[in-house]
Write a protein that holds these residues in place. Sequence first.
Motif: not given
Length: 601
Positions: A29-40, A43-45, A100-104, A159-160
Motif C-alpha cells: 500500500q505504501v509503495r502505491s502512494a507513499p506521500w499520501n499514506c504519510l499524510l493520512e 492527519l490521524g495522529v 475524510n476527503f484525503h482518504g476517500m 486509522v487504528c
Amino acid sequence: MKQGSIMNGKSEKAEYGLFKVIVKIIPIQVRSAPWNCLLENCLGVMHGLLFALSVVATQYLFDAVSDAAAGRAGYRECVICLAVLAAVIFGQQIVNGVQNFHGMGILLPKSAGGLTELIHKKIERIAPVRFEDTGFLDDLNKAKEGIRAITMFCMVLFVCVSFYGVYFTAIGIYLFRLKPMLLLTLLLAFIPAMLAQTVKVRIFVNLEEESAPLRRECDYYQKAICDREYFKETRILGAFTFFYQLFEDTMKGLSGKIWRTERKAALLQLMLDFTTFAGMAASAYMLFAATMEGEITVGMFAAVFAALTQIFAIMQEVVRQHMGNMNKDIGKVVNFLRLLDMPERTGAEGEPDFTKGITAENISFRYPGRDTPSIKNVSLHIADGETIAIVGENGAGKSTLVRLLTGIYRPTEGRVLVGGLDTARYSASSVWKGMSGVFQKYQRYKMTLKENVTISDTAAEAKPDRIRAVLEEAGFERDNIGLEDMLSPEYGGVDISGGQWQRVAIARGLYRVNGFIVLDEPTSAIDPVEETKIYKQFAHLAEGKCALIVTHRIGSVKLADRIIVMDAGKIVDIGTHDELTARSGQYAKMWEAQAQWYERM
Ligand code: ATP
C-alpha cells in the motif's frame, strides 16, 4: 515437470493469517502512494491528539465552572477554558473533514491506480498455460476485487494506529493517573471484542473462497443473457430462459451462502456488544464511587464520564464498523496477495536467431485437469525460410502444437527451441521477440482501425503507410473506413463484417516485424477464393522466414514447403502435397473429400 503440480492452485495457496496479511500489505500500500499514506497517518495522529486534548480541556472547563459557582474563581477563567475547548473541537472537525476527503477522494483512487498496475504486471509474468485452469481464473477474478479492498483495509489500519492508537494511549495515561482500575476495565471490555473479530475474519475469508466460483458463474450467465455477442443466438434459439434459470439458481446459492455467513457474524456481534456494555457499566460505577469518596474532582468526573462514553462509542465504531469492514475485505485482500505470490514464468534473457529455425525435440504436453496428453512425443524442425503447414481432424492437436512451438506453453516433456532459445529456459519476452501470429480466436478490439492493427507497436507514432500496406496485403476493403475510425458501435463507431474483422486480425499479424510467423486458421470466415489469395500473399510475405500454417482447407496448404499430418496428438505423416497425395494416407483422404466438395459446389 509434473503437470498436476503446476495446475493445482490449492496446493500452492499458503495460509494467510491476519498478522501475515498486515505485514505483507502495508509495504504494498505504501509503495502505491507513499506521500499520501504519510499524510493520512499525520492527519490521524493530529486527530487523535486533538480528541485527547478535548477531554483535558473539558475537565478544566468543568473545574473552572464549579470553582466560579463556589466563588473560588472569576468568569474570566471560564471564558478562557471555553474558548480553548471550542478551538480544540473546531480543530478536530477540520482535521476530520480533511482526513475524510484525503482518504476517500485522493488516497483511494491513487492507490487503486498503483495496485491495478501491480496486478497487470504480475498477470503478464504468469505462464499463459495457467489461463487454461479454471481455479486460476477464479483466483484472478477474486484478486481484482482486492484492489479497492487493500486500500480500504490499510486505511482502517492507519486509522487504528495513528488516530485510535494516539487517542487511546493519551487517554489511557490520563485514566491510569486518575485510577489504574479504570484502564483495566477498558481493556477487559476491548479484548473479547477483538477476539470475536478474529473469528469473524476467518468466517469472511471462507465466504470469499466459496463465493468466487459462483460469482464467476453468475457473471457468465449474465453475459450470455445481456451481451451483444450472444444475443442473436440466445434469442433465436429461445435460450433466454435456459440461461436465466441457471443465473437464478446460482444466484440463490450465492445469496444463501452470504446470508448464513452474515447470520453467524451478527450473533458474534451481539455477544460483543454485550461485553462492551458490561465494560462501560463497570467503569461508570468505579468513576461514581471515586467521586463520592473525593478521590477525583467533579470536573474530572464530568470529563472522564464524557470521555468514557466517547471511548465506548469509538470502540463500537472501531470494532463494529471498521473491523467489520476489514473482516469483509480481508478475503479479497488475501486473494490479491495469493495472486502476487503465484509463481511466475521466469527465464533468461536472449535474442532468438531465426536462422537456426524452430525445433521440437520429442515433446509431450498435457492440459490441466486432463489425464491423457494432447501432444505425444512430437519431433519437428522448421528450417530458416521454410513454411510448414499442419493439417488434421478436429482435436488432432494442431493448435496445441502451435502453442508449444511458439512458446506460449512449455512442454511437459522434451524441449522446444525457438531461434535457438529453449522455451523452458528463456523468458517469454525473449522467445516472442520477432514472432508474430494470427489465431483462430482472434480479437475484435473496440478501438480504432489503426489501433486494431498496431497493438504490437509501442512506439507512439505508428506508420500510416505501413498500416495501409498490411491492410491491403490482408485484403481489407477499406470502403469508407478511415484509420482513425472507431470499430465499435458501443463506442459510437461502426461495425464491420466477420470476414473484414478476420482481415484486420491478419493485418495485425503482418504488421509486426517478424522472423517467425504463425497463421492458426485465421481465414475460416473468408470465402475459399479470397482465402487462397490471402495464402498466396502470405507465402510471398513469408519468404525467407520460418512460417507455420494451420488450416482445415487443404487447398491452401499446397503452398507450404512441407505438410504435417496430425492425428491424436501425434505426427502421422509428413511431406510435400504431391508426396502425401501419392501415399494415399490420411492426407490423401482429406484432399479427396475436399476436392469433391469443391466440385459439387
Ligand atoms: P480443431 O481443429 O478443432 O481446432 P485442433 O487439432 O487444433 O482442433 P487442439 O485444440 O490442439 O486440436 O486440441 C487437442 C486436444 O487437446 C483435444 O483433445 C482437446 O480436447 C484438448 N484441449 C484443447 N484445449 C484444451 C484445454 N484448454 N483444456 C483441456 N483440453 C484441451
